[in-house]
Design a protein around this motif. Structure first.
Motif: not given
Length: 177
Positions: A51-56
């Motif tokens: 459940x890791x998400x990269x947010x830009x």
């Protein structure tokens, strides 16, 4: 609800780390009190991965953790080693010795984690990166480098979806045997 967790097995694994029984025994002292987390996806009706998400965004790049706590390893949890027989992809018999523990899932609070008790789910452990100590070493028989973990602290145990392959083959969270 009570659950039983195959945390990790001794020796080399497919994510190219290696943990001895002595190191796993020391690490096991940090299991008690660890949260059991998961990332449940409604559209899938199952858990997903870590459940890791990269947010830009306008503040730059950051990582968000999508998991939430579904239970915990009690301070007085049972912790032990147990051997299991299985077969590899070629039909060869394999014996793996797993570090095991018990835990509790809040099935009364979260309907979605009832499936973990009723059907079982794959499991993955998470280690606190700042606590991890080790070194790279070459296994010349396999012609592969492995990171030999000499010390580490468990930060979380993670419920995975049925379609997510855990790093440690056959690592699961199930109802107690």
């Amino acid at each position: 609800s009570s659950c039983e967790i195959k945390v990790l097995y001794i020796g080399q694994n497919r994510n190219r780390t290696s943990i001895s029984k002595e190191v796993a025994t020391e690490m096991s002292k940090t299991l008690r009190g660890a949260p059991i987390v998961g990332y449940y996806k409604e559209q899938k009706q199952d858990f997903a991965d870590h459940g890791d998400r990269v947010v830009f965004d306008d503040e730059g790049v950051k990582f968000e953790c999508m998991t939430k706590p579904y239970g915990f390893v009690a301070p007085d949890a049972k912790v032990w080693f147990q051997k299991f027989q299985s077969e590899d992809a070629f039909g060869n018999a394999i014996e793996r010795e797993y570090l095991m523990t018990t835990g509790y899932l809040w099935t009364g609070q979260f309907e979605e984690c009832k499936s973990v008790i009723e059907e079982g789910r794959p499991h993955s452990m998470e280690i606190d990166e700042e606590s991890m100590k080790g070194n790279w070493s070459m296994d010349y028989e396999k012609n592969m480098e492995f990171f030999i973990i000499n010390d580490a602290t468990f930060s979380k145990l993670c419920i995975l979806g049925e379609d997510v392959e855990p790093c440690f083959e056959e690592s699961t969270i199930t109802a107690p045997e």
